[in-house]
Enzyme design. Sequence first.
Site: not given
Length: 217
Positions: A32-33, A36
């Site tokens: 997820h990170e 980003h």
Amino acid sequence: MRLIQMFQESPTQALIYILSIFLAMCIGLSFHECAHAWTAYKLGDPTAKNMGRMTLDPLKHIDLLGMLCFVLFGIGWAKPVMIGSRNLKNFRRDDVLISLAGPVTNLLLSFVFYGIYFFLQPALMFRAPVVLYILATIYSVNISLAIFNVLPIPPLDGFHVVTSLFVRKSYKVVEFLQRYGYWILLILLFTGVLGYILTPVVNWFTSLYYSFFSLFV
């Protein structure tokens, strides 16, 4: 509390639950990170990359409170990825793309892990049910992470999307959420309201994945 009850009824099952949640968290939050950070980098902002966040190493992303909530409630969060807005050519558009990259990645992960679970289930149902349990935890946690993070509450990704698109029309609401966002999240967690939101969505995606992969058997 559910975890305490699990330890009382079956310590082994409770440990498997904790390990499964922890593994699912490490996978889900890391991808997820990293998504980003990678999206920001591709859009011209190297801030997260320079801070070492464009990596799948969970140690770079884990937030202690978010990890604790993950173990206790099955949902949590990681350290937010920092964005240098001056490096983005079109901040509103790029902020939306960067924000959505994480939840979309979690949905893709959930799809992949459900596929693995689906095709391994006949062979492992009786031989290695723990493996199936871990796979089920990983795909369900990733669905939960995706839906959880699109909620329009800071510091979640959905808040960035909403503010980037509608900040001029609802400044007072945005200001209120910025001030009390963490408290709202904790209330949703401790009251169990978040579970009522996430559970039917997880079940819907699971049913959708099942229908898709059933086409191949």
